[in-house]
Design a protein around this motif. Structure first.
Motif, short mmCIF file in Angstrom:
data_model
loop_
_atom_site.label_atom_id
_atom_site.label_comp_id
_atom_site.label_asym_id
_atom_site.label_seq_id
_atom_site.Cartn_x
_atom_site.Cartn_y
_atom_site.Cartn_z
N ALA A 78 108.28 33.40 31.15
CA ALA A 78 109.71 33.63 30.92
C ALA A 78 110.25 32.66 29.87
CB ALA A 78 110.49 33.48 32.22
N VAL A 79 109.84 31.40 29.95
CA VAL A 79 110.29 30.41 28.97
C VAL A 79 109.79 30.78 27.58
CG1 VAL A 79 110.05 28.00 28.23
CG2 VAL A 79 110.54 28.53 30.63
N ALA A 80 108.53 31.20 27.49
CA ALA A 80 107.98 31.60 26.20
C ALA A 80 108.72 32.82 25.63
CB ALA A 80 106.48 31.89 26.32
N VAL A 133 107.47 26.50 21.02
CA VAL A 133 106.92 26.51 22.37
C VAL A 133 105.65 25.67 22.34
CG1 VAL A 133 105.90 27.92 24.20
CG2 VAL A 133 107.84 28.80 22.88
N SER A 161 107.01 31.66 35.42
CA SER A 161 108.12 30.94 34.81
C SER A 161 107.77 30.51 33.39
CB SER A 161 108.52 29.75 35.68
OG SER A 161 107.45 28.85 35.79
N LYS A 162 106.49 30.16 33.17
CA LYS A 162 106.10 29.77 31.81
C LYS A 162 106.20 30.95 30.85
CE LYS A 162 103.08 26.17 33.50
NZ LYS A 162 101.72 25.79 33.80
N ARG A 208 114.50 32.17 19.12
CA ARG A 208 113.97 31.78 17.80
C ARG A 208 114.49 32.73 16.74
NH1 ARG A 208 108.57 32.29 18.64
NH2 ARG A 208 108.50 30.18 19.44
N GLU A 246 104.47 28.18 17.86
CA GLU A 246 103.81 28.02 19.16
C GLU A 246 102.60 27.11 19.00
OE1 GLU A 246 103.02 31.62 21.29
OE2 GLU A 246 104.85 32.57 20.56
N PHE A 267 111.81 33.84 26.40
CA PHE A 267 113.17 33.42 26.04
C PHE A 267 113.15 32.66 24.72
CE2 PHE A 267 116.54 30.14 26.30
CZ PHE A 267 117.65 30.98 26.27
N SER A 268 112.15 31.81 24.54
CA SER A 268 112.05 31.03 23.30
C SER A 268 111.85 31.94 22.09
CB SER A 268 110.90 30.03 23.40
OG SER A 268 111.15 29.11 24.44
N GLU A 269 111.03 32.98 22.24
CA GLU A 269 110.83 33.94 21.15
C GLU A 269 112.15 34.62 20.80
OE1 GLU A 269 107.66 36.74 21.69
OE2 GLU A 269 106.32 35.18 22.44
N SER A 289 102.53 24.37 24.72
CA SER A 289 101.79 24.53 25.99
C SER A 289 100.77 23.41 26.06
CB SER A 289 101.11 25.90 26.03
OG SER A 289 102.08 26.92 25.89
#
Length: 123
Positions: free
Chosen positions: A4-6, A25, A1-2, A13, A73, A8-10, A27
């Motif tokens: 996927a979030v990264a 992002v 899931s992390k 962006r 990031e 999606f964020s890219e 972490s």
């Protein structure tokens, strides 16, 4: 899931850059929370002591510094930074150790599945 979030964020962006919106992002690694009391955590193969992580204030301060610097990031812990570095230049090393750890954690389940497979093959 992390991951996927990264990812999606890219993606957003790039899409939102035309509107002057920045996406970051962060972490943080372990953060001192009550997450360990989460019912999923109680069933986890590895217990996590979130009380030994960064405080939420430390995470917020580090996040604000990253925003001020315009970073896309940010990884806040030494272990996290090391993992990012190794996975960037030698992803096979991270894969090797991750697979090894998963096999250790699920050894009983793997053995049971193998036993069932052998039983079916001998019928």
């Amino acid at each position: 899931s992390k991951f996927a979030v990264a990812g999606f964020s890219e993606a957003i962006r790039e899409e939102l850059a035309k509107d002057g919106i920045q996406v970051q992002v962060v972490s943080p690694g372990l953060t001192q929370t009550n997450f360990s009391k989460n019912m999923l955590e109680a069933k986890a193969k590895i217990s996590m002591d979130h009380q030994r992580g960064m405080t939420s204030e430390q995470v917020a301060e580090a996040t604000m510094r990253a925003i001020e610097k315009g970073k896309a990031e940010t990884t806040l812990t030494f272990k996290g930074k090391l993992l990012v570095l190794v996975s960037k230049f030698a992803p096979f090393i991270v894969d090797f150790f991750a697979k090894k750890k998963v096999k250790e954690l699920f050894a009983e389940e793997i053995a049971e599945r193998e036993k069932k497979r052998k039983e079916l093959a001998t019928r």
